[in-house]
Design a protein around this motif. Structure first.
Motif, PDB file in Angstrom:
ATOM      1  N   GLN A 130       0.843  -1.213   0.000  1.00  0.00           N
ATOM      2  CA  GLN A 130       0.000   0.000   0.000  1.00  0.00           C
ATOM      3  C   GLN A 130       0.871   1.254   0.000  1.00  0.00           C
ATOM      4  O   GLN A 130       0.589   2.216  -0.719  1.00  0.00           O
ATOM      5  N   ALA A 131       1.919   1.225   0.838  1.00  0.00           N
ATOM      6  CA  ALA A 131       2.810   2.384   0.898  1.00  0.00           C
ATOM      7  C   ALA A 131       3.506   2.594  -0.444  1.00  0.00           C
ATOM      8  O   ALA A 131       3.659   3.728  -0.910  1.00  0.00           O
ATOM      9  N   ALA A 132       3.914   1.479  -1.076  1.00  0.00           N
ATOM     10  CA  ALA A 132       4.581   1.577  -2.384  1.00  0.00           C
ATOM     11  C   ALA A 132       3.619   2.156  -3.421  1.00  0.00           C
ATOM     12  O   ALA A 132       3.995   3.016  -4.228  1.00  0.00           O
ATOM     13  N   GLU A 133       2.364   1.699  -3.389  1.00  0.00           N
ATOM     14  CA  GLU A 133       1.375   2.207  -4.345  1.00  0.00           C
ATOM     15  C   GLU A 133       1.138   3.699  -4.158  1.00  0.00           C
ATOM     16  O   GLU A 133       0.957   4.434  -5.137  1.00  0.00           O
ATOM     17  N   GLN A 134       1.148   4.138  -2.910  1.00  0.00           N
ATOM     18  CA  GLN A 134       0.962   5.576  -2.644  1.00  0.00           C
ATOM     19  C   GLN A 134       2.102   6.400  -3.248  1.00  0.00           C
ATOM     20  O   GLN A 134       1.917   7.555  -3.602  1.00  0.00           O
ATOM     21  N   GLN A 135       3.278   5.769  -3.310  1.00  0.00           N
ATOM     22  CA  GLN A 135       4.436   6.481  -3.866  1.00  0.00           C
ATOM     23  C   GLN A 135       4.558   6.264  -5.377  1.00  0.00           C
ATOM     24  O   GLN A 135       5.583   6.618  -5.971  1.00  0.00           O
ATOM     25  N   GLY A 136       3.569   5.617  -5.964  1.00  0.00           N
ATOM     26  CA  GLY A 136       3.558   5.402  -7.405  1.00  0.00           C
ATOM     27  C   GLY A 136       4.478   4.290  -7.859  1.00  0.00           C
ATOM     28  O   GLY A 136       4.868   4.229  -9.029  1.00  0.00           O
ATOM     29  N   THR A 137       4.840   3.398  -6.950  1.00  0.00           N
ATOM     30  CA  THR A 137       5.710   2.287  -7.349  1.00  0.00           C
ATOM     31  C   THR A 137       5.032   0.966  -6.956  1.00  0.00           C
ATOM     32  O   THR A 137       3.828   0.952  -6.702  1.00  0.00           O
ATOM     33  N   THR A 138       5.789  -0.112  -6.966  1.00  0.00           N
ATOM     34  CA  THR A 138       5.181  -1.421  -6.662  1.00  0.00           C
ATOM     35  C   THR A 138       5.932  -2.094  -5.513  1.00  0.00           C
ATOM     36  O   THR A 138       7.060  -1.721  -5.186  1.00  0.00           O
TER      37      THR A 138
END
Lengths: 233, 110
Positions: free
Chosen positions: A57-65
């Protein structure tokens, strides 16, 4: 009565897992495939799953995976996580037996045997199921090879577990078979009831064990919000 | 070629304990601190198994806290056993570093 912490954690994880993007779902599943080989403690496994979902979820918030957050050599990382997770104990394996599909299938077969008047079939299936559970245990031992080399105590525990389960399998199978010949009252329905009783007992034992684990290593976010930076986990 | 990963493996746990000793912290922040200190290729992912190990050994205790930026964060705090291990690591590292330094200095003089 205290809530079932494991069930709530699993439900929460399932809900949040649904909200992840496709690639992150695959990555979480890949991690968990390895992690499940490393522990019989379902609560600890689910706790790692929560961490992975948090990271995703944190990665998705930063636009990554999540895959990018975990780095390039992911399979080695998954194996390392499987080695480092609390492996659980033989008691964890034993009390989780009733969660296996084979166990539930047998209860269903016993009930079916009762309705169809096929008590002999039920006894035969039961006699076959117990060695199957033993086989499942030995297969689980094989999966644990990854971390047994890192944790020598597991080897001793594994053999104690395997021997005691083998003995229990032989004794229980023999007792059931003999009793089945002697006692006409030991019908499929009685077997189904006994198995259901074990299912209920193991549910409450599991629940108590995992609630104790949750008290030691909680999964709920109880503390104050932290706002040092906007990083991930 | 010299394999730096082996050297790093033995020291990273001590460094993580030291970072957590200053204040309870979470994976992403610990990884960022390590990168700033020179462990260039450390990511949150590579750190995760190490943190699991420290938690399993009882050297750190983890708790989840709400985060204003998104999902909850897993904060790690040092336990008394962790504090002792950190003290042991610090003493052992100073001793080893001094010995290695001495050997390297001797090599240069020859």
């Amino acid at each position: 009565m205290r809530p079932n912490e494991y069930a709530q954690l699993k439900k929460e994880n399932d809900r949040r897992f649904q909200a992840l993007t496709g690639p992150d779902c695959h990555t979480v599943e890949d991690v968990m495939y390895s992690v499940r080989k490393g522990s019989w403690n379902l609560y600890e496994v689910e706790r790692v799953r929560k961490d992975m979902i948090d990271m995703a979820q944190a990665a998705e918030q930063q636009g990554t995976t999540l895959a990018k957050a975990l780095g390039p050599d992911r399979q080695a990382l998954y194996d390392e996580i499987a080695r480092e997770i609390d492996p659980g104990s033989f008691a964890d394996y034993f009390w989780a037996l009733s969660t296996r599909p084979l166990y539930l299938l047998h209860i269903a077969l016993a009930v079916w045997g009762g309705f169809m008047g096929q008590d002999g079939v039920t006894a035969a299936v039961l006699a076959l199921c117990l060695p199957c559970l033993l086989l499942g245990y030995l297969m689980a031992c094989g999966q644990r090879r990854i971390w047994i080399s890192r944790w020598p105590r597991a080897r001793r525990e594994m053999w104690i577990g395997a021997l005691s389960l083998a003995a229990a399998t032989c004794i229980i199978t023999a007792v059931i078979w003999i009793q089945f010949q002697r006692l006409p009252r030991l019908t499929s329905f009685v077997i189904a009831a006994l198995e259901l009783l074990f299912y209920i007992v193991s549910y409450f034992v599991r629940r108590a064990r995992y609630n104790r684990a949750a008290a030691r290593r909680p999964w709920r976010g109880g503390g104050e919000a932290a706002g040092e930076d906007t990083g991930a986990q | 070629m010299f394999d730096r990963s082996q050297l790093r493996k033995g020291t990273l746990e001590g460094c993580i304990l030291q970072i957590i000793a200053r204040a309870p912290s979470y994976g992403y922040a610990i990884a960022a601190t390590l990168r700033q200190s020179g462990f260039a290729d450390i990511t949150e992912g590579t750190l995760y198994p190490l943190l699991l190990r420290l938690e399993r050994k009882g050297l750190v205790a983890a708790s989840y806290r709400a985060s204003p930026a998104g999902p909850s964060r897993k904060y790690y705090a040092l336990t008394p056993a962790g504090r002792q291990t950190l003290a042991d690591f610090t003493a052992a590292w100073r001793e080893t570093a001094a010995a290695v330094q001495q050997v390297l200095a001797d090599g240069k003089e020859e």
